[in-house]
Write a protein that holds these residues in place. Structure first.
Motif, mmCIF file in Angstrom:
data_model
loop_
_atom_site.group_PDB
_atom_site.id
_atom_site.type_symbol
_atom_site.label_atom_id
_atom_site.label_comp_id
_atom_site.label_asym_id
_atom_site.label_seq_id
_atom_site.Cartn_x
_atom_site.Cartn_y
_atom_site.Cartn_z
ATOM 1 N N GLU A 288 -36.753 28.875 -9.142
ATOM 2 C CA GLU A 288 -35.857 27.856 -8.614
ATOM 3 C C GLU A 288 -36.078 26.568 -9.392
ATOM 4 N N THR A 289 -34.991 25.947 -9.833
ATOM 5 C CA THR A 289 -35.057 24.643 -10.482
ATOM 6 C C THR A 289 -34.103 23.713 -9.759
ATOM 7 N N ILE A 290 -34.615 22.568 -9.348
ATOM 8 C CA ILE A 290 -33.811 21.565 -8.658
ATOM 9 C C ILE A 290 -33.467 20.469 -9.654
ATOM 10 N N TRP A 291 -32.174 20.263 -9.874
ATOM 11 C CA TRP A 291 -31.689 19.147 -10.690
ATOM 12 C C TRP A 291 -31.323 18.009 -9.747
ATOM 13 N N ILE A 292 -31.779 16.822 -10.052
ATOM 14 C CA ILE A 292 -31.579 15.647 -9.195
ATOM 15 C C ILE A 292 -30.848 14.586 -9.984
ATOM 16 N N GLY A 293 -29.759 14.099 -9.433
ATOM 17 C CA GLY A 293 -29.016 13.021 -10.065
ATOM 18 C C GLY A 293 -29.330 11.699 -9.402
ATOM 19 N N THR A 294 -29.701 10.690 -10.207
ATOM 20 C CA THR A 294 -30.021 9.360 -9.702
ATOM 21 C C THR A 294 -29.138 8.331 -10.393
ATOM 22 N N ASN A 295 -29.349 7.066 -10.028
ATOM 23 C CA ASN A 295 -28.585 6.010 -10.690
ATOM 24 C C ASN A 295 -29.192 5.612 -12.031
ATOM 25 N N VAL B 22 -28.864 10.881 -19.485
ATOM 26 C CA VAL B 22 -27.576 11.490 -19.828
ATOM 27 C C VAL B 22 -26.925 10.756 -20.983
ATOM 28 N N SER B 23 -27.119 9.450 -21.022
ATOM 29 C CA SER B 23 -26.484 8.634 -22.057
ATOM 30 C C SER B 23 -27.317 7.380 -22.251
ATOM 31 N N ASP B 24 -27.091 6.700 -23.375
ATOM 32 C CA ASP B 24 -27.764 5.431 -23.617
ATOM 33 C C ASP B 24 -27.151 4.311 -22.796
ATOM 34 N N ASP B 25 -25.955 4.537 -22.290
ATOM 35 C CA ASP B 25 -25.299 3.540 -21.445
ATOM 36 C C ASP B 25 -25.823 3.660 -20.021
ATOM 37 N N ALA B 26 -26.250 2.535 -19.448
ATOM 38 C CA ALA B 26 -26.856 2.561 -18.117
ATOM 39 C C ALA B 26 -25.892 3.098 -17.067
#
Length: 1021
Positions: free
Chosen positions: A628-635, A356-360
């Motif tokens: 169907e597409t599953i989007w997964i958000g992680t750390n 999403v971004s270069d920032d961790a």
């Protein structure tokens, strides 16, 4: 017994079971092409896999690929025909199959496999190869199947074969030969036949690709030359798309493009540039065109625009070679590429990761949301992001704010809940947000937003549930005097307009019906655990993600589905009442509440390509191009995944009682004659998107009354039924993919016969009773002594069991360490390996920095050493292919580790069926393996041998005998040095642990003989 001395088949079996899973995890980074719909997406480790010569292919040059009705993959190679069932390669060697390279493969609607080779063609009908006599001596290069019962083939000798299947199964073949048309010859004298390379059928006309004449049209045996402008004279491949347009690939220079599309046969259009010679074409179910080239790798086109480009270099070896001979897309949408270095597969639906971004911290994703206009929004620890064609863009208004929730109000305005308050999208300005005043002097911490009965409800942590009316906020629940725990609201779920479910951090779950808030007694067990998410597809099942795992409220009963994990989010699948996705601290898990097997779970984690095991958010997106597409958000960012919806194919590999039953016997129903009352079933499932070890198998056994007498759900594909009572039984087996798609049930019946009345046994029993009375007195006298002996034996057995248990626990700890190294350290090294490509070769001042190639080489060296350590800690060959293969591998590996000047010849012998006959316990097997491994290491280090022989055999009395001979310098087994040697002492200790005898003796011709013997009466101890 058949002896295996350096048996090639045995070595291939080891490579297939052990090395294949490693090769199938080759990492790639796919290059994004123009018009790519996901420019920020990168391919995942598990999207590529390979099958090479080491796995048993007759040749690494793979010219043709096909898939049959049982999911088996067929490969046509320069060394012949091979079949691949997802586990192992089987080379087809039959006299009826024409010899030479296999150039073409097609499977028709009747399940008949058509095979074209350098010396003719054949059909595989009902397991039998039948050569086509008319093609004998002809190199068949292409096959098409225009309609049921018909096949058209062409050859390098300028002949066209039109084959029709008669009602009796025989073939009627009509031919068009060079003598029938001057256009089928290169020269006017008819001395050089025209090479025909490819075929297509358009409007009842055969379009034939040739070398030197370009495209020909054949209609009613009339051959015509297509004089198109531009014109490609050397055509290699032809395909037609869903709109009936003709695509063909031709030879050209590497800078030019050999890909053409014919909207008008006389005026083809050249597509793209830089493709070079195009050798293979294939359309998939999406009508995407897969293009194979001679030296430029593989391309994928969508709507005539380049979508992907894969090469050996930009896939880190995932694509085995840039020279591609054939392309095939199987029934699950997986693309297979035949190259000059084997065959590889690419799953375009697999996991893809995005930063999403270069920032961790900005990649720490907490919520994902799709707006009504289709835009994807992502809330992270450091702000809000929206995804467009250029990637993820940050919303400046919310920079550095922790976003917990996103929703859309009835007017279409986006609402964003953060740790710093509630924000609303400004009217008419897409990416501008303004803050709605806090409802408390202590500020806002908005954890959830939900639309219920047309009103917006807000979960304000520390205050409670609020209703938002325009910009005015009203506290709905709880009252000011309520318990502080009730104010810690963190989740919502609106069940239509019936009720609003409220999840709290400690107080459990509450229900708001629009007027009052109540509780459900069935959910009282959730008190004390944070209820982070609630969802349902229907009123039948309510899913609850909590700090104690995933729960399901079904028919008024609370079921604990996933234990031992912190569940952060849950999404019910809309098309099913029984399926849900759950984000946990151990990966993304899918749950199926099956009526027959209960809760079935599958997991997608870092091994399958997630950027992190810690998952926090899930979004189920459906579009016109994907089901169907599953989007997964992680750390560590987000990932997207298209779950498979194709059911796997399940078949019985072996059904055995006192003997192995044939498929025909199984279909007809088995009858087990007395005294046979046991049966063993072994099944296997095939699927391109699920590896063999990921399948789950369900077995249900019913008696004659339909009562369930045994239920089994595991990854074990075997079912053993023993000591069955007489009667009729029915077995139903199913297989679940890693996406929890169930196969069609495999069902068969069998009968266990009743025993005849035992007249002879009854008479013998009476005599036995009389004999027992006679010895009863003696028994009483010896009973005390027998008890003493039994107690002593029991103590000895407990001591032996304790020693073996300690050894087993040691091996278990080794496996845990190896698994930790493999799962975490290797995964981190893989990511570091991908990052080396981004290192600059030189600094700004021109001085050379660390060379990326040297850095990459060091990482690969470390990865190799860690894999070697993992293998030494936990020999996977022992679990994958059995004791005999593991012992052979230990010997071969010992030799491989030696310097070239110290390597020696070796032999390996093993009795046929040794493991099936002896049934050695796993704990005993590992000790035997360690003993042989230590002995081989001693020979490698000290013996100086030039020849070593390892023999594993069954003794006449049924015991196990292992003999290891060498012609080295030898030693005195009775010397003090030998008696105090740590290695020899360790071997003796392990042998004593499993009640085996280990000994060394000198050979008359020089060297030593090591013998390990485990008697028959202790073989299962």
């Amino acid at each position: 017994n058949m002896k295996r001395i350096c048996n090639t088949r045995f070595i291939i079996r080891y490579w297939l079971a052990f090395v294949s899973p490693v090769l199938l995890l080759v990492a790639i980074t796919s290059s994004s092409a123009e018009n790519n719909e996901s420019p920020v997406s990168t391919s995942n480790l598990h999207q590529w896999g390979a099958v090479t010569l080491f796995h048993g292919l007759p040749s690494n040059h793979v010219r043709a690929i096909a898939q049959d009705g049982e999911g088996m993959m067929w490969f046509g190679t320069d060394g012949g025909l091979a079949k691949y069932d997802g586990r192992r390669i089987q080379k087809i060697v039959v006299d009826a199959l024409p010899t030479g390279r296999v150039r073409a493969l097609k499977l028709d609607s009747d399940g008949v496999l058509w095979v074209g080779t350098d010396s003719g063609a054949a059909r595989l009908v009902a397991g039998e190869f039948k050569p086509i006599a008319e093609t004998e001596g002809k190199a068949v290069t292409a096959i098409i199947l225009p309609e049921q019962g018909r096949a058209v083939m062409v050859s390098e000798q300028g002949t066209v074969f039109d084959c029709s299947t008669k009602p009796d199964g025989s073939l009627a073949v009509q031919t068009i030969e060079p003598r029938d048309s001057a256009l089928l010859n290169v020269d006017s004298g008819g001395r050089a036949p025209l090479q025909l390379t490819s075929l297509a059928l358009i409007d009842n006309s055969l379009i034939v690709g040739t070398h030197s004449r370009g495209l020909l049209s054949i209609e009613q045996r009339d051959v015509k030359e297509i004089n198109s402008r531009p014109r490609a004279f050397f055509v290699e491949a032809i395909e037609t798309d869903a709109n009936g347009r003709l695509w063909f690939g031709a030879q050209t220079t590497s800078e030019d493009s050999g890909l053409y599309v014919n909207r008008d046969l006389l005026h083809p259009e050249k597509v793209s540039a830089g493709l070079g010679t195009v050798t293979a074409l294939k359309f998939d179910a999406r009508d995407d065109l897969w293009v194979g080239t001679d030296g430029q790798g593989a391309f994928r086109y969508r709507d005539s625009r380049r979508f992907d480009h894969f090469t050996f270099e930009n896939t880190a070896g995932g694509l085995r070679s840039n020279r591609i001979y054939s392309v095939f897309v199987d029934r699950e949408g997986v693309a297979w590429f035949g190259t000059d270095r084997g065959v590889c597969r690419y799953d375009s639906h697999g996991l893809r990761t995005e930063r999403v971004s270069d920032d961790a911290e900005s990649n720490f994703t907490r919520v994902l949301f799709q707006a009504s206009d289709g835009a994807l929004w992502c809330g992270t620890n450091r702000g809000l992001f929206v995804r467009d064609n250029a990637g993820w863009q940050q919303i400046e208004t919310l920079r550095s704010k922790t976003v917990h929730s996103i929703a859309e109000d009835p007017q279409g305005h986006l609402l964003v809940g953060t740790g710093a308050g509630l924000f609303v999208q400004q009217k008419g300005v897409a990416n501008e947000f303004s803050r709605i005043d806090a409802s408390s002097v202590n500020g806002d911490n908005i954890r959830a937003i939900e639309i219920f009965r047309g009103a917006v409800y807000i979960a304000n942590f520390g205050r409670g549930v609020e209703r938002l009316d325009a910009t005015r906020r009203t506290l709905i629940w709880p009252t000011e005097s309520a318990d502080a725990r009730e104010r810690q609201v963190i989740s919502f779920h609106a069940e239509k307009d019936e009720r609003l479910w409220i999840g709290t951090a400690e107080a459990g779950v509450y229900i708001f019906d629009g007027q009052q808030v109540t509780t459900n007694p069935a959910l009282s067990g959730l008190q004390g655990a944070a209820v982070r998410a609630i969802d349902s597809a229907t009123s039948n099942v309510l899913w609850l993600a909590t700090a104690r795992g995933l729960y399901a409220l079904r028919s008024g009963k609370l079921l604990h589905i996933i234990e031992g994990s912190d569940a952060r989010s849950v999404v019910a699948v809309p098309d099913s009442q029984q399926i849900a996705w759950c984000a946990t601290d151990s990966g993304l898990q899918k749950v199926l509440l099956d009526d027959a097997d209960g809760a079935v779970t599958a997991r997608v984690d870092a091994e399958q390509g997630l950027p992190s095991q810690n998952t926090f958010a899930i979004l189920n997106v459906r579009s016109q191009t994907t089901d169907e597409t599953i989007w997964i958000g992680t750390n560590r960012g987000v990932a997207r995944y298209e779950p498979g919806r194709i059911a796997p194919l399940l078949f019985a590999t072996r059904v055995m009682g006192k003997r192995i039953f044939t498929r025909e016997e199984v279909r007809a129903g088995l009858s087990l004659e007395y005294p046979q009352n046991s049966i063993a079933l072994d099944v296997a499932a095939t699927s391109s998107r699920t590896f063999p070890e990921q399948f789950q198998y369900s077995f249900s056994v019913f008696d004659s009354g339909g009562k369930l007498i045994k239920q089994k759900l595991s990854r074990d594909s075997q079912l053993l039924l023993e000591n069955l009572r007489a009667g009729l039984y029915r077995i139903k087996a199913r297989a679940f993919t890693n996406d929890l798609v169930a196969s069609e049930p495999l069902t068969f019946e069998f009968t266990v016969a009743r025993a005849p009345f035992p007249w002879t046994s009854t008479a013998l029993s009476v005599l036995l009773v009389l004999a027992l009375v006679a010895v009863w007195w003696g028994y009483r006298q010896n009973r005390r002594l027998a008890r003493t002996n039994d107690a002593l034996k029991g103590a000895n057995r407990q001591l032996a069991d304790t020693r073996l248990q300690l050894a087993s626990e040691t091996e278990a700890e080794r496996r845990r360490i190896a698994r930790d190294l493999h799962d975490q350290t290797l995964a981190d090294l893989r990511r570091l390996l991908l990052l080396t490509d981004q290192l600059p070769a030189t600094r700004d001042n021109g001085h050379t920095s660390v060379e990326p190639i040297q850095f990459r080489s060091e990482i690969e060296s470390i990865s190799t050493e860690i894999r070697r350590i993992c293998e030494d800690l936990s020999p996977s060959a022992l679990a994958n292919v059995g004791l005999a293969a593991a012992l052979e591998w230990a010997l071969a590996n010992g030799v491989a580790q030696l310097p070239d000047e110290q390597k020696f010849d070796y032999e390996f012998e093993c009795d046929e069926g040794l493991e099936e006959k002896l049934q050695i316990a796993p704990g005993v097997q590992i000790q035997i393996y360690r003993i042989v491994q230590e002995t081989v290491n001693n020979i490698c280090r000290h013996a100086g041998a030039t020849h070593v022989k390892l023999a594993v055999m069954i003794e006449p009395d049924g015991g196990l005998l292992i003999r290891l001979e060498d012609n080295g310098r030898g030693f005195d087994p009775k010397s003090r040095t030998a008696r105090t040697s740590r290695g020899l002492t360790n071997i003796r200790s392990r042998a004593s642990l499993i009640e085996a005898d280990a000994s060394w003796s000198k050979r008359a011709e020089g060297g030593m003989l090591f013998t390990l013997r485990k008697p028959a009466n202790k073989i299962h101890v």
